[in-house]
Scaffold this active site. Structure first.
Site, PDB file in Angstrom:
ATOM      1  N   GLY A  19       1.185  -1.315   0.335  1.00  0.00           N
ATOM      2  CA  GLY A  19       0.035  -0.298   0.097  1.00  0.00           C
ATOM      3  C   GLY A  19       1.282   1.031   0.234  1.00  0.00           C
ATOM      4  O   GLY A  19       2.095   1.090  -0.498  1.00  0.00           O
ATOM      5  N   ASN A  20       0.582   2.201   0.431  1.00  0.00           N
ATOM      6  CA  ASN A  20       1.037   3.892   0.403  1.00  0.00           C
ATOM      7  C   ASN A  20      -0.044   4.767   1.103  1.00  0.00           C
ATOM      8  O   ASN A  20      -0.757   4.861   1.842  1.00  0.00           O
ATOM      9  CB  ASN A  20       1.105   4.438  -1.533  1.00  0.00           C
ATOM     10  CG  ASN A  20      -0.352   4.720  -1.692  1.00  0.00           C
ATOM     11  OD1 ASN A  20      -0.796   5.562  -1.620  1.00  0.00           O
ATOM     12  ND2 ASN A  20      -0.736   4.155  -2.771  1.00  0.00           N
TER      13      ASN A  20
END
Ligand code: PMT
Length: 405
Positions: free
Chosen positions: A208-209
């Site tokens: 993810g980020n």
């Protein structure tokens, strides 16, 4: 867009009345003039002083003892109102409104106004499900009343069921949506993407980020507040879904691609604020990967460029998250992805970019015009981007020869 608008906030006799203090406070903080009108029963649950304290305006509780500055109170209130909201609205007040009864200042105001009227019902589950209440609500709905809620959950009676006052944020969203009906994006369909995509590795893990979705949600809300029909394609679950916006939940880049391509088929504008993963795992393990080997190698493959794949007569606005050479890199992305406008974030700054409430972006358009915006709340950044979108839309409506002027 909403500053200076007049809201009549009606409060009726429900335990949920205390929640309306927060609604009144938030509307006032946004620069709206809030005239609170309380029924007698409402004053048993919460004091007029609470509303007066947060709105800094007189609160009207009695048709016969109105403040001196108002003349023929219900008429002046009704005429001045840009929107009338009753939250909470009891079964009793709903029944009176459905029958056209005007026996208190609040019901008189509703009968007299030509402004949009929003009702947020709050009552016991039995009262709500009673066919009489249902018929009353259906009748009011057919006459153009906007009904927000109610929600399902724990009720003051101790029962669990339908009848809870809907979340105040949803009521606020419904108010802003009603006020936006005369905005400059009416009849436009805007698709916004938000959040960081999650690329599954196995049953429980993902890549993810740090995107929180705040920028995309601010854009969706601002577009709604200017009258647009908004579709929000989002990977975010932490933020409350904005009222009056079609929300399409997704997780991965591939899911976002599918949802964006579908939603933009007949849209006027696409704004990609989402931080889409550039790569995703080539294979997703069906089970949880065991912690056995000393090293683990993941093979990653490129994700499709979603905004680049969107075709047709649509305005495309992209974002770029950059740490250096902002203008050069932003311009490159604008050209490569054939965008109409790009908003470049400096992700090295602490007060802007990922997961902040504020942002400082550089806007670059197709003609190479560069505009550095100062630090401001994301909702305000969203409006400045939409100002540009309005100009782009008007240009797109003119003949092709005129477009470049
Ligand atoms: O969500 P917040 O916490 O509020 O943070 C906001 C933000 C920093 C995430 C946002 O303002 C932002 O900058 N979003 C874009 C981040 C990004 O992915 O930039 P990019 O340079 O990698 O992509 C450029 C553009 O192409 C973006 O509009 C992106 O949505 C789009 N893109 C990228 C990859 C891909 N596979 N498909 C795409 O459409």
């Amino acid at each position: 867009m909403v500053e200076g608008k007049n809201v009549v906030l009606g409060i009726t006799g429900s335990i949920a009345a205390y929640k309306a203090v927060d609604i009144a406070a938030k509307l006032t903080q946004k620069g709206l003039a809030v005239d609170v009108v309380m029924t007698k029963a409402a004053t048993k649950f919460v004091s007029a002083l609470s509303f007066r304290s947060v709105t800094h305006r007189p609160v009207i509780t009695d048709m016969w003892e109105t403040p001196a500055e108002f003349n023929i109170e219900h008429v002046s209130l009704a005429e001045r109102a840009d929107v009338v909201v009753i939250a909470p609205a009891t079964a009793n007040t709903i029944a009176k409104l459905a029958a056209g009864i005007a026996d208190e200042i609040l019901t008189c105001t509703v009968l007299a106004t030509r402004a949009p009227i929003i009702l947020a019902p709050a009552m016991d589950a039995g009262m709500y499900s009673n066919p009489i209440t249902q018929e009353n609500l259906a009748k009011l709905r057919s006459r153009g009343f906007i009904i927000a809620g109610p929600g399902y959950g724990w009720l003051a009676s101790g029962l669990v069921g339908m009848g809870r006052l809907v979340d105040p944020n949803e009521i606020l969203g419904t108010i802003f949506q009603a006020l936006g009906k005369k905005g400059d994006l009416v009849d436009k369909h805007i698709v916004v993407s938000a959040g960081g995509t999650r690329e599954p590795i196995d049953l429980v893990r993902y890549i993810g980020n740090r995107s929180s979705g705040k920028m995309g949600y601010a854009l969706a809300e601002a577009a709604r507040d200017r009258g647009a029909t908004v579709t929000l394609v989002t990977s975010v679950t932490e933020l409350p879904p904005p009222a009056g916006v079609e929300v399409i939940p997704v997780e991965s880049a591939l899911e976002m691609r599918e949802a964006v391509l579908k939603a933009t088929a007949a849209a006027d504008v696409l704004i990609m604020a989402a931080a889409v993963a550039d790569y995703h795992p080539a294979k997703v393990a069906k089970d949880k990967i065991k912690r056995e080997s000393e090293t683990l190698t993941l093979e990653l493959v490129k994700t499709p460029d979603i905004i680049g794949e969107v075709r047709g007569n649509i305005i495309k606005v992209g974002f770029a998250a950059e740490s250096k050479d902002l203008i050069v890199r932003g311009t490159e992305k604008l050209k490569k992805k054939k965008l109409d406008l790009i908003a470049v974030n400096d992700i090295t700054a602490e007060d802007s970019g990922f997961a902040t409430d504020t942002n400082r972006v550089i806007l670059i358009d197709r003609k190479g015009k560069v505009e550095q915006l100062s630090l401001m709340p994301k909702y305000e950044v969203a409006h400045l981007i939409l100002d540009k979108v309005v100009v782009l839309l008007s240009r797109a409506q003119r003949s092709p020869a005129e477009k470049d002027t």
